[in-house]
Enzyme design. Structure first.
Site, PDB file in Angstrom:
ATOM      1  NE  ARG A   1      27.355   4.603  -1.484  1.00 31.69           N
ATOM      2  CZ  ARG A   1      27.825   3.593  -1.059  1.00 31.69           C
ATOM      3  NH1 ARG A   1      28.595   3.414  -0.401  1.00 31.69           N
ATOM      4  NH2 ARG A   1      26.938   2.474  -1.412  1.00 31.69           N
TER       5      ARG A   1
ATOM      6  CE1 TYR B   1      27.584   4.995   2.890  1.00 31.63           C
ATOM      7  CE2 TYR B   1      27.852   6.979   1.685  1.00 31.63           C
ATOM      8  CZ  TYR B   1      28.303   5.766   2.138  1.00 31.63           C
ATOM      9  OH  TYR B   1      29.595   5.294   1.861  1.00 31.63           O
TER      10      TYR B   1
ATOM     11  CD  GLN C   1      30.830   0.406  -8.816  1.00 30.14           C
ATOM     12  OE1 GLN C   1      31.439  -0.824  -9.491  1.00 30.14           O
ATOM     13  NE2 GLN C   1      29.562   0.636  -8.863  1.00 30.14           N
TER      14      GLN C   1
ATOM     15  CG  ASP D   1      32.902   2.179  -1.761  1.00 31.27           C
ATOM     16  OD1 ASP D   1      33.241   2.305  -0.586  1.00 31.27           O
ATOM     17  OD2 ASP D   1      31.668   2.173  -2.123  1.00 31.27           O
TER      18      ASP D   1
ATOM     19  CB  SER E   1      31.601  -0.795  -0.678  1.00 34.79           C
ATOM     20  OG  SER E   1      30.692   0.088  -0.766  1.00 34.79           O
TER      21      SER E   1
END
Length: 380
Positions: free
Chosen positions: A120, A226, A125, A128, A131
């Site tokens: 992360r 997280y 991104q 990911d 997400s």
């Protein structure tokens, strides 16, 4: 090099690991795409669109001849065993719960990349998938709740009287939770939310929600941003502090999860029993054990309370239910990770790259992810 895309084998799974758009992206890098016929049908991508994008169609994907296999759900052990040494796989792997598949991948010399393990960090991104799929799931959770809730979500002021807005409580303010907050607000509900990470307060407010600060002491953020798993004493205190907020909610949506671990218990049966008749609870973590006691993945469970029932919804395959857009996002995550490892039409993972190294589950006959390797060693 030949990249294969297979029809998903799990019942109910409608997503696909590549779309015509990502086929064009990958063929532009010099890769050859072979798509199993019908792989994209359930997501709204017919064979003709893959063919037009430059992919070859196959009635059955020849697993033993592909160099790279793209997938959504974790591979079954027999599929992993059918791959030849040196094959690269990219997809969700659920390494903590799919140890037989991990063992088969390692034993077969397969280089497997698990999208759950993508670091992360800002440069990752676009890869990911946790997400991107949480975005879809959070949206879907609110729609499922609205369908089951026997009243309106928004405030209505009419000549016949005033109908108050539904009160929605969201537990967990990650991507799924924030999307749930935003969707519930757009439907007109009054929304509050809690996350053990105090830093989430500003994000909740930015989506129009009211943050509930339980003032739990101690660190709350774990690796990768997280939430940290709470000790039992702090978890019990959290539940006690949440109880009155749960009782006041018409809709409860829980989204708390820790990758590779059983979902934390946030709401007990006694807390559910304190809710009003007609209330709806949607648990997005149902497939990993659930945040709510009594929830069953894939089922609606009516819980008797005075005057009626509270409905527990164990949401399963949440992202798959919106298969077209979920696949667009997921396939782009997969293609971006594969593109990072592609040089002059060949897939050559650079394990000095922190994204590549972090996402690698197995390589050269070994389990490279330390947590999974330790779990397997402990069970042997």
């Amino acid at each position: 090099m030949q990249v294969g895309v297979r029809r998903e084998q799990r019942a109910g799974e409608r997503r696909v690991a590549a779309t015509p758009e990502t086929v064009r992206q990958l063929t532009g890098l010099g890769l050859s795409l072979v798509v199993e016929s019908g792989a994209g049908d359930a997501a709204g991508f017919p064979d003709s669109e893959y063919r037009a994008a430059g992919a070859e169609l196959a009635a059955e994907l020849p697993l033993a001849s592909v160099d790279v296999l793209l997938h959504v759900r974790p591979l079954p052990p027999d599929t992993a065993a059918a791959l030849r040494p040196g094959t690269v796989t990219i997809g969700f792997a659920s390494p903590a719960s799919e140890l037989p598949t991990v063992a088969a991948l390692a034993a077969g010399g397969v280089t497997a990349f698990a999208l759950e393990l993508v670091p992360r960090i800002s440069r990752a991104q676009s890869m990911d998938a946790l997400s991107s799929q949480s975005l879809v799931a959070g949206y879907r959770a609110v729609l499922e709740a609205a369908l089951r809730y026997p009243r309106f979500f928004p405030l209505y002021m009419t000549a016949a009287g005033t109908i108050p807005p539904a009160r929605v409580l969201v537990l967990g303010a990650g991507v799924a939770g924030l999307q749930a907050i935003g969707t519930a607000k757009r439907l007109g509900a009054r929304v509050s939310a809690n996350d053990i990470r105090a830093a989430s307060a500003d994000e909740v407010a930015s989506m129009g929600g009211t943050f509930i600060n339980l003032a739990l002491d101690g660190p709350a953020e774990g690796a990768g941003g997280y939430a940290r798993e709470l000790g039992e004493d702090r978890a019990a205190r959290q539940r006690a502090l949440l109880a009155p907020h749960v009782a006041a909610a018409d809709i409860l949506i829980t989204t708390a999860s820790i990758p590779g671990r059983t979902a934390p218990l946030l709401v007990t049966a006694d807390m559910v029993a304190g809710m009003r008749a007609g209330s709806v609870v949607v648990d997005l973590a149902a497939e990993s054990g659930g945040n709510v006691e009594g929830v069953v993945a894939g089922c609606d469970v009516p819980v008797p309370v005075p005057g009626g029932t509270v409905t527990l919804v164990g949401l399963q395959d949440a992202a798959s239910a919106a298969a077209s857009d979920a696949s667009r996002l997921y396939a782009k995550n997969v293609a971006n990770l594969l593109a990072l490892m592609t040089v002059d039409g060949k897939v050559v993972p650079d394990f000095d790259d922190e994204v590549v190294a972090g996402a690698c589950l197995t390589h050269d006959g070994a389990v490279r992810h330390p947590g999974t390797a330790a779990t397997m060693e402990a069970r042997n």
